[in-house]
Scaffold this motif. Sequence first.
Motif, PDB file in Angstrom:
ATOM      1  N   TYR A  90     -50.910  54.397 -87.232  1.00 18.28           N
ATOM      2  CA  TYR A  90     -50.740  55.845 -87.088  1.00 18.28           C
ATOM      3  C   TYR A  90     -49.645  56.169 -86.074  1.00 18.28           C
ATOM      4  N   ASN A  91     -49.749  55.577 -84.911  1.00 18.55           N
ATOM      5  CA  ASN A  91     -48.833  55.951 -83.828  1.00 18.55           C
ATOM      6  C   ASN A  91     -47.403  55.450 -84.047  1.00 18.55           C
ATOM      7  N   GLN A  92     -47.293  54.285 -84.658  1.00 14.15           N
ATOM      8  CA  GLN A  92     -45.957  53.696 -84.782  1.00 14.15           C
ATOM      9  C   GLN A  92     -45.066  54.460 -85.759  1.00 14.15           C
ATOM     10  N   ASN A  93     -45.674  55.155 -86.692  1.00 16.15           N
ATOM     11  CA  ASN A  93     -44.861  55.819 -87.717  1.00 16.15           C
ATOM     12  C   ASN A  93     -44.930  57.334 -87.648  1.00 16.15           C
ATOM     13  N   ARG A  94     -45.728  57.842 -86.737  1.00 16.20           N
ATOM     14  CA  ARG A  94     -46.012  59.278 -86.713  1.00 16.20           C
ATOM     15  C   ARG A  94     -44.762  60.139 -86.504  1.00 16.20           C
ATOM     16  N   ASN A  95     -44.024  59.839 -85.456  1.00 13.36           N
ATOM     17  CA  ASN A  95     -42.903  60.720 -85.130  1.00 13.36           C
ATOM     18  C   ASN A  95     -41.847  60.747 -86.234  1.00 13.36           C
ATOM     19  N   LYS A  96     -41.583  59.562 -86.786  1.00 17.20           N
ATOM     20  CA  LYS A  96     -40.574  59.494 -87.854  1.00 17.20           C
ATOM     21  C   LYS A  96     -41.056  60.283 -89.078  1.00 17.20           C
ATOM     22  N   PHE A  97     -42.334  60.112 -89.406  1.00 12.97           N
ATOM     23  CA  PHE A  97     -42.875  60.823 -90.566  1.00 12.97           C
ATOM     24  C   PHE A  97     -42.838  62.333 -90.334  1.00 12.97           C
ATOM     25  N   MET A  98     -43.250  62.746 -89.144  1.00 10.41           N
ATOM     26  CA  MET A  98     -43.294  64.181 -88.837  1.00 10.41           C
ATOM     27  C   MET A  98     -41.905  64.795 -88.991  1.00 10.41           C
ATOM     28  N   HIS A  99     -40.942  64.111 -88.439  1.00  7.96           N
ATOM     29  CA  HIS A  99     -39.570  64.620 -88.490  1.00  7.96           C
ATOM     30  C   HIS A  99     -39.098  64.720 -89.938  1.00  7.96           C
ATOM     31  N   TRP A 100     -39.342  63.651 -90.683  1.00  6.41           N
ATOM     32  CA  TRP A 100     -38.913  63.587 -92.084  1.00  6.41           C
ATOM     33  C   TRP A 100     -39.596  64.680 -92.913  1.00  6.41           C
ATOM     34  N   ALA A 101     -40.918  64.745 -92.801  1.00  2.44           N
ATOM     35  CA  ALA A 101     -41.664  65.680 -93.654  1.00  2.44           C
ATOM     36  C   ALA A 101     -41.351  67.129 -93.292  1.00  2.44           C
ATOM     37  N   LYS A 102     -41.243  67.412 -92.023  1.00  6.36           N
ATOM     38  CA  LYS A 102     -40.963  68.806 -91.619  1.00  6.36           C
ATOM     39  C   LYS A 102     -39.572  69.232 -92.088  1.00  6.36           C
ATOM     40  N   SER A 103     -38.623  68.302 -91.966  1.00 11.92           N
ATOM     41  CA  SER A 103     -37.264  68.699 -92.314  1.00 11.92           C
ATOM     42  C   SER A 103     -37.095  68.882 -93.826  1.00 11.92           C
ATOM     43  N   TRP A 104     -37.937  68.193 -94.619  1.00  7.12           N
ATOM     44  CA  TRP A 104     -37.793  68.336 -96.070  1.00  7.12           C
ATOM     45  C   TRP A 104     -38.696  69.394 -96.675  1.00  7.12           C
ATOM     46  N   THR A 105     -39.730  69.771 -95.983  1.00  6.31           N
ATOM     47  CA  THR A 105     -40.682  70.698 -96.621  1.00  6.31           C
ATOM     48  C   THR A 105     -40.771  72.042 -95.911  1.00  6.31           C
ATOM     49  N   GLY A 106     -40.433  72.079 -94.655  1.00  5.65           N
ATOM     50  CA  GLY A 106     -40.583  73.328 -93.909  1.00  5.65           C
ATOM     51  C   GLY A 106     -42.036  73.635 -93.573  1.00  5.65           C
ATOM     52  N   LEU A 107     -42.935  72.661 -93.819  1.00  5.18           N
ATOM     53  CA  LEU A 107     -44.346  72.893 -93.471  1.00  5.18           C
ATOM     54  C   LEU A 107     -44.504  72.936 -91.953  1.00  5.18           C
ATOM     55  N   LYS A 108     -45.592  73.579 -91.538  1.00  9.82           N
ATOM     56  CA  LYS A 108     -45.843  73.665 -90.104  1.00  9.82           C
ATOM     57  C   LYS A 108     -46.354  72.318 -89.573  1.00  9.82           C
ATOM     58  N   GLU A 109     -46.229  72.152 -88.258  1.00 11.82           N
ATOM     59  CA  GLU A 109     -46.621  70.909 -87.589  1.00 11.82           C
ATOM     60  C   GLU A 109     -48.046  70.477 -87.987  1.00 11.82           C
ATOM     61  N   ALA A 110     -48.987  71.426 -87.892  1.00 17.10           N
ATOM     62  CA  ALA A 110     -50.389  71.077 -88.152  1.00 17.10           C
ATOM     63  C   ALA A 110     -50.595  70.624 -89.598  1.00 17.10           C
ATOM     64  N   GLU A 111     -49.861  71.248 -90.521  1.00 21.67           N
ATOM     65  CA  GLU A 111     -50.001  70.868 -91.939  1.00 21.67           C
ATOM     66  C   GLU A 111     -49.452  69.461 -92.162  1.00 21.67           C
ATOM     67  N   VAL A 112     -48.342  69.164 -91.507  1.00 24.47           N
ATOM     68  CA  VAL A 112     -47.747  67.835 -91.693  1.00 24.47           C
ATOM     69  C   VAL A 112     -48.628  66.766 -91.042  1.00 24.47           C
ATOM     70  N   VAL A 113     -49.207  67.100 -89.903  1.00 24.03           N
ATOM     71  CA  VAL A 113     -50.125  66.145 -89.250  1.00 24.03           C
ATOM     72  C   VAL A 113     -51.272  65.832 -90.208  1.00 24.03           C
ATOM     73  N   ASP A 114     -51.797  66.864 -90.853  1.00 25.66           N
ATOM     74  CA  ASP A 114     -52.916  66.674 -91.783  1.00 25.66           C
ATOM     75  C   ASP A 114     -52.514  65.757 -92.944  1.00 25.66           C
ATOM     76  N   VAL A 115     -51.324  65.996 -93.475  1.00 28.56           N
ATOM     77  CA  VAL A 115     -50.819  65.161 -94.579  1.00 28.56           C
ATOM     78  C   VAL A 115     -50.650  63.724 -94.095  1.00 28.56           C
ATOM     79  N   TYR A 116     -50.058  63.573 -92.928  1.00 26.73           N
ATOM     80  CA  TYR A 116     -49.802  62.232 -92.395  1.00 26.73           C
ATOM     81  C   TYR A 116     -51.121  61.476 -92.163  1.00 26.73           C
ATOM     82  N   GLN A 117     -52.110  62.191 -91.639  1.00 27.54           N
ATOM     83  CA  GLN A 117     -53.415  61.549 -91.412  1.00 27.54           C
ATOM     84  C   GLN A 117     -54.024  61.098 -92.743  1.00 27.54           C
TER      85      GLN A 117
END
Lengths: 176, 243
Positions: free
Chosen positions: A11-38
């Motif tokens: 979880y921790n090793q890939n979180r920041n990269k995933f968050m950055h990637w997903a937010k920049s491509w979808t425009g979803l909010k932080e909490a929504e992307v965290v939920d998807v990532y989890q």
Amino acid sequence: MYDGFSFTDLYNQNRNKFMHWAKSWTGLKEAEVVDVYQDACIILWQKIQAGNLVLTAKPATFLFGIGRNVLRERLRGQKREPLPLPDGMNITDDDLNDFMDSPEEEMIRLQRNSCLEKIIQTLGEGCASIVRLTFFHDKNSKEIAEISGYASGDVVRQMRRRCLTQLRELYEKHCN
Amino acid sequence: MEERYEYLLDQYFSRRITPAEKNELDLLVANNPAFADVFGFQQKVSAAIISNERTQLKALLQQEEAKKNKGGFDTGGWSIWTKTLMAAAAAAIMVVAVIYFWPPNKAVEAPMAFIPYPNEFASAGGEDATTILQKASNDYQAGQFAAAAAGFGQLDKSVPAHVFYYGVSLVGAQNYTKALEILSPLVVSRNPDYAIPAQYYIAWSHFQIGNLEGAKLTATAYLKNPAKKGEELMRANAQKMAK
């Protein structure tokens, strides 16, 4: 159990990269992307734990591929192009087939039964182990016999029958 | 139930069912109410196990997020150092990080981190480990808890020490659900050598999966026992969980 890393490492090793990637491509909010990532981490981890998975790419690549599918589900109805994965990550939908629930499985999963979940936790060690190997690790009777040291698959089938009968009785008594 | 029916269920739940067998199973479900009932219940059991696991994993990840939101730190390899460097001005975080990684016998304040129980099988291990116990002991000593759990899990379960170290290894491998299942009977056994420290690891497992009430109850029970030398950090952690 995969020995190479822990769940929180994954979880921790890939979180920041995933968050950055997903937010920049979808425009979803932080909490929504965290939920998807989890959700993506949980899906990957459960497959690794089940022991049936051969990782043909790095875990991070699977994680992003699964995350992309979860994002697709969340964004269903919005016409969007498929999200390109970060550089160096190549994985096809076919590679990810094993990670997706069939519509039938998804429907059953949605009918969450917390009462049954609690009852399962009361099973003794022998029953709990057989039930878990059957329904979580996808092992057949012969494999369970080999893993757990029972004489044969027939013995496992008999034991499982008794365990499920016991579980059914408790379910009828407490959950219906 | 007929042997063939059980075979089909076995194939279905182990995900090895062939298209022809799946057709046969679908026909049975449609035409045999008793079989449909059994199959339906087993599907519910399967869904409940997976759902339960997902709930626990989700709780664990939400805890990780809570740590980040509090300005805490994660345990994810290099990212902790990146984060720590970026937040160099936040001296408090540095202090927490130092305490977190400090060897237990030098720490001045108990960290909320996994504390392996002293390895009573240490003398059984060694570089030329051959038996399962020796290998499990070596893995435990090296912090390879998943491998240690796999080893201890194969040993005679009538020996409380095997069960205890199996359970502690599962905790170290973050397999908290299984750890709870394995350690709970030890507490009932009332063997003080293992029943008391098992309470600590049960509390810790509850805490890790987000069952704070369970953690509090078990940690309180653990603290009611006389303090034992070598368990100072465990007691300090238990006090935090009991609050």
